[in-house]
Motif scaffolding. Structure first.
Motif, PDB file in Angstrom:
ATOM      1  N   GLU A 189      32.330  30.470  49.078  1.00 57.74           N
ATOM      2  CA  GLU A 189      33.644  30.278  48.367  1.00 57.74           C
ATOM      3  C   GLU A 189      33.530  29.264  47.134  1.00 57.74           C
ATOM      4  OE1 GLU A 189      37.149  31.470  46.805  1.00 57.74           O
ATOM      5  OE2 GLU A 189      35.792  32.639  48.469  1.00 57.74           O
ATOM      6  N   GLU A 190      33.130  28.237  47.560  1.00 56.36           N
ATOM      7  CA  GLU A 190      33.116  26.842  46.598  1.00 56.36           C
ATOM      8  C   GLU A 190      32.266  27.534  45.343  1.00 56.36           C
ATOM      9  OE1 GLU A 190      31.402  22.420  46.228  1.00 56.36           O
ATOM     10  OE2 GLU A 190      31.786  23.187  48.063  1.00 56.36           O
ATOM     11  N   LEU A 191      31.156  28.321  45.755  1.00 53.93           N
ATOM     12  CA  LEU A 191      30.260  28.713  44.582  1.00 53.93           C
ATOM     13  C   LEU A 191      30.917  29.680  43.722  1.00 53.93           C
ATOM     14  CD1 LEU A 191      27.508  28.798  43.030  1.00 53.93           C
ATOM     15  CD2 LEU A 191      26.751  30.306  44.811  1.00 53.93           C
ATOM     16  N   ILE A 192      31.612  30.659  44.472  1.00 48.37           N
ATOM     17  CA  ILE A 192      32.080  31.659  43.538  1.00 48.37           C
ATOM     18  C   ILE A 192      33.352  31.014  42.793  1.00 48.37           C
ATOM     19  CG2 ILE A 192      33.676  33.453  44.065  1.00 48.37           C
ATOM     20  CD1 ILE A 192      32.148  34.564  46.489  1.00 48.37           C
ATOM     21  N   THR A 193      34.146  30.189  43.205  1.00 51.08           N
ATOM     22  CA  THR A 193      34.958  29.642  42.564  1.00 51.08           C
ATOM     23  C   THR A 193      34.621  28.590  41.295  1.00 51.08           C
ATOM     24  OG1 THR A 193      36.472  29.349  44.489  1.00 51.08           O
ATOM     25  CG2 THR A 193      37.034  27.797  42.847  1.00 51.08           C
ATOM     26  N   ASP A 194      33.523  28.013  41.563  1.00 53.93           N
ATOM     27  CA  ASP A 194      32.672  27.446  40.277  1.00 53.93           C
ATOM     28  C   ASP A 194      32.279  28.335  39.413  1.00 53.93           C
ATOM     29  OD1 ASP A 194      33.545  25.091  41.635  1.00 53.93           O
ATOM     30  OD2 ASP A 194      31.370  24.540  42.385  1.00 53.93           O
ATOM     31  N   VAL A 195      31.783  29.403  39.608  1.00 53.55           N
ATOM     32  CA  VAL A 195      31.143  30.395  38.743  1.00 53.55           C
ATOM     33  C   VAL A 195      32.325  31.165  38.066  1.00 53.55           C
ATOM     34  CG1 VAL A 195      30.188  32.575  38.519  1.00 53.55           C
ATOM     35  CG2 VAL A 195      29.178  30.893  39.744  1.00 53.55           C
ATOM     36  N   MET A 196      33.515  31.508  38.749  1.00 55.13           N
ATOM     37  CA  MET A 196      34.671  31.976  38.140  1.00 55.13           C
ATOM     38  C   MET A 196      35.193  31.041  37.217  1.00 55.13           C
ATOM     39  SD  MET A 196      35.980  34.415  40.963  1.00 55.13           S
ATOM     40  CE  MET A 196      37.147  35.059  39.975  1.00 55.13           C
ATOM     41  N   LYS A 214      38.055  39.733  38.549  1.00 52.98           N
ATOM     42  CA  LYS A 214      38.078  40.271  39.835  1.00 52.98           C
ATOM     43  C   LYS A 214      36.544  41.115  40.245  1.00 52.98           C
ATOM     44  CE  LYS A 214      41.104  43.369  42.543  1.00 52.98           C
ATOM     45  NZ  LYS A 214      42.298  44.237  42.386  1.00 52.98           N
ATOM     46  N   VAL A 215      36.293  41.539  39.006  1.00 52.16           N
ATOM     47  CA  VAL A 215      34.943  42.597  39.395  1.00 52.16           C
ATOM     48  C   VAL A 215      33.833  41.524  39.714  1.00 52.16           C
ATOM     49  CG1 VAL A 215      33.022  44.082  38.617  1.00 52.16           C
ATOM     50  CG2 VAL A 215      35.605  44.408  38.255  1.00 52.16           C
ATOM     51  N   LEU A 216      33.810  40.365  38.779  1.00 53.18           N
ATOM     52  CA  LEU A 216      32.900  39.205  38.973  1.00 53.18           C
ATOM     53  C   LEU A 216      32.806  38.887  40.613  1.00 53.18           C
ATOM     54  CD1 LEU A 216      30.564  37.342  38.081  1.00 53.18           C
ATOM     55  CD2 LEU A 216      32.502  35.980  37.203  1.00 53.18           C
ATOM     56  N   ARG A 217      34.103  38.398  41.147  1.00 50.18           N
ATOM     57  CA  ARG A 217      34.144  38.107  42.357  1.00 50.18           C
ATOM     58  C   ARG A 217      33.804  38.876  43.661  1.00 50.18           C
ATOM     59  NH1 ARG A 217      36.500  34.844  45.993  1.00 50.18           N
ATOM     60  NH2 ARG A 217      37.537  33.025  44.604  1.00 50.18           N
ATOM     61  N   GLN A 218      33.957  40.173  43.403  1.00 51.09           N
ATOM     62  CA  GLN A 218      33.657  41.166  44.205  1.00 51.09           C
ATOM     63  C   GLN A 218      31.976  41.337  44.180  1.00 51.09           C
ATOM     64  OE1 GLN A 218      35.490  44.585  42.792  1.00 51.09           O
ATOM     65  NE2 GLN A 218      37.306  44.131  43.698  1.00 51.09           N
ATOM     66  N   VAL A 219      31.505  41.399  43.043  1.00 53.40           N
ATOM     67  CA  VAL A 219      29.727  41.333  42.839  1.00 53.40           C
ATOM     68  C   VAL A 219      29.379  39.921  43.612  1.00 53.40           C
ATOM     69  CG1 VAL A 219      27.815  40.961  41.423  1.00 53.40           C
ATOM     70  CG2 VAL A 219      29.950  42.676  40.910  1.00 53.40           C
ATOM     71  N   LEU A 220      29.993  38.762  43.303  1.00 51.11           N
ATOM     72  CA  LEU A 220      29.299  37.584  44.048  1.00 51.11           C
ATOM     73  C   LEU A 220      29.505  37.628  45.401  1.00 51.11           C
ATOM     74  CD1 LEU A 220      30.823  35.015  41.233  1.00 51.11           C
ATOM     75  CD2 LEU A 220      28.314  35.863  41.614  1.00 51.11           C
ATOM     76  N   GLU A 221      30.679  38.219  46.083  1.00 50.82           N
ATOM     77  CA  GLU A 221      30.877  38.168  47.335  1.00 50.82           C
ATOM     78  C   GLU A 221      29.972  39.092  48.184  1.00 50.82           C
ATOM     79  OE1 GLU A 221      34.833  39.227  47.703  1.00 50.82           O
ATOM     80  OE2 GLU A 221      35.664  36.995  47.590  1.00 50.82           O
ATOM     81  N   ARG A 222      29.563  40.338  47.243  1.00 48.05           N
ATOM     82  CA  ARG A 222      28.449  41.171  47.982  1.00 48.05           C
ATOM     83  C   ARG A 222      27.369  40.700  47.905  1.00 48.05           C
ATOM     84  NH1 ARG A 222      31.495  45.236  45.082  1.00 48.05           N
ATOM     85  NH2 ARG A 222      29.721  45.375  43.536  1.00 48.05           N
TER      86      ARG A 222
END
Length: 44
Positions: A3-10, A23-31
């Motif tokens: 979650e920290e990595l995703i937040t930093d990238v976003m 939103k799409v970027l978050r979904q792609v990163l999570e997957r």
């Protein structure tokens, strides 16, 4: 850690993407990141 990595990238992409794209970027990163074990490296 994921979650920290995703937040930093976003946060870094905020100036380039609109809300829908973020939103799409978050979904792609999570997957994508769910297949990896992450660890934090200092001094990068």
């Amino acid at each position: 850690m994921q979650e920290e990595l995703i937040t930093d990238v976003m946060q870094q992409m905020l100036i380039f993407l609109d809300n829908t794209q973020l939103k799409v970027l978050r979904q792609v990163l999570e997957r994508t990141l769910c297949h990896y074990e992450l660890s934090h490296a200092y001094g990068c």
